[in-house]
Each structure stands twice: as structure tokens, then as C-alpha cells.
Design an enzyme around this catalytic site. Structure first.
Site: not given
Ligand code: NOJ
Length: 492
Positions: A193, A256
Site C-alpha cells: 500500500d 501501489e
Molecule cells: C490506498 C488504499 O487503497 C486506500 O484504501 C487507503 O485509504 C490508502 N492507501 C491509505 O492506506
């Protein structure tokens, strides 16, 4: 990184994203859970997916839907137990599905014991107030006051999510240990993430004012700053190397990284693939879609294609209901791994959310329960009171679509099956206004009309799959004109 660089299992994999709270409830408490996921794996296997990605299920106060983790090596009671996680991993493997977990390294929950017991692991202001002008992703300043100590801590997202200090060896080692813990339990990889937020400017300098629009859409005030210091520090590679060491050699690591493709190279030195967010955000317009694809193709197979997830409006709300079949055709015929968000395979749209919202950033609408059976209470999701209301799907539930060869679900299944035959490589081919067309391997051609009027398309041989199978069957000669929202995969 994968041990066999020539033929990694994920090269053209279809990864199905499960948002556990909304997939299937097994105990009637209104929240989806891991036993529920296990009970519905046959649907994912029948779709033809290669792997599942589970959004977070670790203990969490749920200030950010589980992306605020209070313990990285356990299961939140609302989702089950560690034994349920173990059983789910086994059940997935029995069906030939690999398992990716979501790991959130950038920040913890403010309720993680580290915040009280190891405050040195977080980023603090040395002033009696915010250290700089940085803004949080969901609005407001990125600094909040810790009531206990009176000091100000950094949070790139909600105030309930303090950022870890990734320049510290103990933070790096602890998080690598988390990956190691789950690898030992049998998982096959991770979706990591918010990697672009992992490492910031060591001197915490102000972000300068933005001189143009952000490279990818940002909420509120973030867009007013050029976020050059609050994320994406030049030495990100050191932090990633330490983190990824915990995964061993064979795990798939999906980053991500919320940056355009031309800024992602330093991340791809450590993770296998990164999401191609430019395509997700591209306007449903041939020129914009072509440009986003071209930019991700430059990553040479290391772009993870994604058209929807739990953070953004669902496909019918973004591209329009008329275009969801063409969007599926596009996503499932691009070369490289592709991520499908639960419900996309039904054509599920955003729901109403609820009041008061669970998510202050307005993302409840994209997270309504999966629709299994139109005749069962709450669409078959729960026998209890669902945490978000069950909403109907225009094309019907899984049960309704399963036997219908012309359904959206049938289109997903057929395209996923056909994907294995597409061969290597991809080349965008010249096409008229409103049309995106490309060649896959030596034999296949894809064309779709993104315009709002009929458009001519290049000659393409014999239809393998038309978006609307009732309009044009397999084996027919590919038409020379497509109506709005239509597309095909053909063999020359
Ligand atoms: C990306 C995640 O997909 C999202 O749902 C989240 O709020 C943020 N990162 C922070 O962790």
C-alpha cells in the site's frame, strides 16, 4: 522478485480483488469475513482468475477500512481468526488460486501499540505545531497533535494513521518481518500500500505551490502543492530493498505507487509490478485511453492493469453503463497482469453509501456488498443487517447471470479464458476517431468504440468474442463498424 524471470506465473495473471468486509458474511453479523470468502472461492475459480488479492483483514479500528492496522500478524475478530486465514489460503490453493495479501507499511493505526510504546518509530515535528505545509491525502494538514505527549506527528492519510519513519532500521526490520510472517503461512505475494508515501524528504521541507495539475488526480488541498517533498524521496530504493527482503525471492510484489508510469522506475527495481493508474483515471475517450496505455506499455510488462478498486467510482459510474463491456474487453486483453475488483464481473455500479458514512472520504459507495442471489435476503451477502446496504445490479446477481451466455459475467469468463491464447506483445494500430485498436501477438486484434456514435474500425478477420455476443457470434466476420460501447477480439 520472481525466481524465474522468463516465465513468472503472474505474467498475464488475472488477480481478483476481494474486499473481505463486503464479499460474504458467514456468521450473520453483517460484516463479510474470511470463512465467507472461502465459501465463495468457487465463483472466483469459475471466473478463471489466477489469484486473489485480499484487502486488509488484520486487527483495525477501521478508521480507514482496515488500512489502519493495529496488529500486522493477526486477524480482526470481525473477519475471523488466524486459523480461518490459514484455512482460506489452503482452500484457495486447492482451487489453483494464489493468494496476495495487502500490507500497509507506510503507516499504522494510531491504536497500534508501537505508537505508545515506540513513539520513536514515527515522524514528529520538532516545533510546537506542524513542521511544514504538507497536506493529508483525504484533506486537511498532514500533522496532528498527540494528546498524550503534546507533540505533533505526521500522517499522510487520516489523523488515525500516523506515518512510520522509514529511515529507521527497526521500522524496516519490523515490517520485513510482517512479510516473512505471512509468507511462512503460505501466501504467494503482497499488494504493498501507498509506496510513494513511504519515504519523504529527510529535512521535511515545505512542498512548493503546484505549477499545474497533479500528475494523477488528488483530493482537495494536495492538488494545490507540488508534492515533491512529502512523498517519493530519491532514496526510496533503500527502504524498498529492506521491506521486500522480507518476502523472499518467489513472492509477487505489487506496488501501489500513486505516480504516473514515467516516475515508477525506482520502485520497479524492487517490486515486480506497479498499478497503471493513468489508465484507471483516463477519460473514456480514445485519445486519452491510447495515451495512458502507451505510457504503461513503456514499463514492458511491469504495469499491473486496473480499471477499478475500492477507492474509486465503479466502472458504470466512471465510463458509463454503455461502456462497461468494452472496458472489460480492454482490461482483459492488455498484456501483463490485470486486477478485477469484485463485482466488476457483474457490471456492478456504485451504491448510495450510507449516513453517517463509514468512510469520511466518501468511498462507501464503491464498497457495497457483493450480489450473489437476487432471491436471497441482502442479495445472499448476509442473513443479518449488512454494514452497507445490499444494492441490486442492473444485469442481475451471480446466480442470475451465471447461466446467461450474453451476460457481463459470461463476457468476463470468456475473455479470461481467451486471454491465454493471445500470445506475446502488443502494438497499438492506427484507427479512426473514437476507436482504440491493437494487435496482440501475431494473430489477434482488439478494437473498441469509445465514441457516442457508430465508428468504422480496421478489418480484423474472424470474431473470437464480441462484447455483445447476441449481436455478433464467435466465428462471424468482424464488422467494419462498431456501435457506441461495442468492441471485439478477433483472429486474423
Ligand atoms: C490506498 C488504499 O487503497 C486506500 O484504501 C487507503 O485509504 C490508502 N492507501 C491509505 O492506506
Amino acid at each position: 522478485m520472481n525466481a524465474d524471470a522468463h516465465e513468472p506465473w503472474w505474467r498475464d495473471a488475472v488477480v481478483y480483488q476481494i474486499y473481505p468486509r463486503s464479499f460474504q458474511d458467514s456468521d450473520g453479523d453483517g460484516d463479510g469475513d474470511l470463512r465467507g470468502v472461502a465459501a465463495r472461492l468457487d465463483h472466483v475459480a469459475a471466473l478463471g482468475a489466477d489469484a486473489i488479492w485480499l484487502s486488509p483483514f488484520c486487527p483495525s479500528p477501521m478508521a480507514d477500512g482496515g488500512y489502519d492496522v493495529a496488529n500486522y500478524t493477526d486477524v480482526d475478530p470481525r473477519f475471523g481468526t488466524l486459523a480461518d486465514a490459514d484455512a482460506l489460503i489452503v482452500a484457495a490453493h486447492e482451487r489453483g488460486l494464489r493468494v496476495l495479501l495487502d500490507v500497509v507499511p507506510c503507516h499504522t493505526s494510531i491504536e497500534h501499540p508501537w505508537f505508545a510504546e515506540h513513539p520513536e518509530r514515527y515522524v514528529w515535528s520538532d516545533r510546537h505545531g506542524p513542521q511544514n505545509n504538507w497536506r493529508a491525502a483525504f484533506g486537511g494538514r498532514a500533522w496532528s497533535r498527540d494528546e498524550r505527549s503534546g507533540r505533533w506527528y505526521l500522517h499522510s492519510f487520516y489523523p488515525e494513521q500516523p506515518d512510520l519513519d522509514w529511515r529507521r532500521d527497526d521500522v524496516r526490520a519490523a515490517m520485513a518481518g510482517v512479510l516473512d510472517f505471512w509468507i511462512a503461512r503460505g501466501v504467494d505475494g503482497f499488494r504493498l500500500d501507498a509506496l510513494d508515501r513511504l519515504l519523504k524528504d529527510p529535512d521535511l521541507r515545505d512542498d512548493p505551490p503546484a505549477s499545474g495539475p497533479p500528475p494523477l488526480p488528488e483530493q482537495g488541498e494536495c492538488a494545490t502543492l507540488d508534492m515533491r517533498h512529502s512523498r517519493n524521496a530519491p532514496d526510496i530504493g533503500d527502504a524498498l530493498a529492506a521491506l521486500c527482503a522480507g518476502a523472499g525471492r518467489d513472492a509477487l510484489l505489487v506496488g501501489e505507487v500513486y505516480l504516473p508510469a514515467d516516475m515508477i522506475a525506482p520502485y520497479l527495481e524492487h517490486v515486480d509490478v506497479a498499478f497503471a493508474f493513468e489508465l484507471l483515471h483516463a477519460r473514456w475517450h480514445a485519445g486519452a485511453v491510447r495515451a495512458a496505455i502507451a505510457s504503461a506499455l513503456a514499463l514492458e510488462g511491469r504495469a499491473a492493469w486496473v480499471l477499478s478498486n475500492h477507492d474509486f467510482p465503479r466502472l458504470p459510474d466512471r465510463v458509463g453503463m454503455r461502456n462497461i463491456r468494452a472496458a472489460a474487453l480492454l482490461a482483459l486483453t492488455l498484456p501483463g497482469p490485470v486486477f478485477v475488483y469484485q463485482g466488476d464481473e457483474l457490471g456492478m455500479a456504485d451504491g448510495p453509501g450510507r449516513e453517517p458514512p463509514h468512510d469520511r472520504a466518501g468511498r462507501d459507495r464503491h464498497r457495497h456488498p457483493m450480489r450473489w442471489d437476487d432471491d436471497a435476503p441482502h442479495g445472499g451477502f448476509t442473513t443479518g443487517d449488512p454494514w452497507l446496504p445490499a444494492v441490486e445490479v442492473v444485469g442481475g446477481s451471480v446466480a442470475a447471470q451465471a447461466g446467461d451466455p450474453d451476460s457481463v459475467l459470461a463476457l468476463y469468463r470468456d475473455l479470461i479464458e481467451q486471454r491465454r491464447e493471445l500470445g506475446e506483445g502488443m502494438e497499438l494500430v492506427a484507427a479512426g476517431e473514437g476507436v482504440v485498436a491493437y494487435r496482440r501477438g501475431v494473430q489477434h486484434v482488439v478494437a473498441l468504440n469509445l465514441d457516442d456514435r457508430p465508428r468504422p474500425v480496421p478489418p480484423a478477420g474472424e470474431i473470437v468474442r464480441f462484447t455483445h455476443s447476441d449481436r455478433c457470434r464467435r466465428g462471424a466476420t468482424a464488422p467494419r463498424e462498431l456501435a457506441p460501447g461495442e468492441g471485439f477480439l478477433a483472429r486474423v
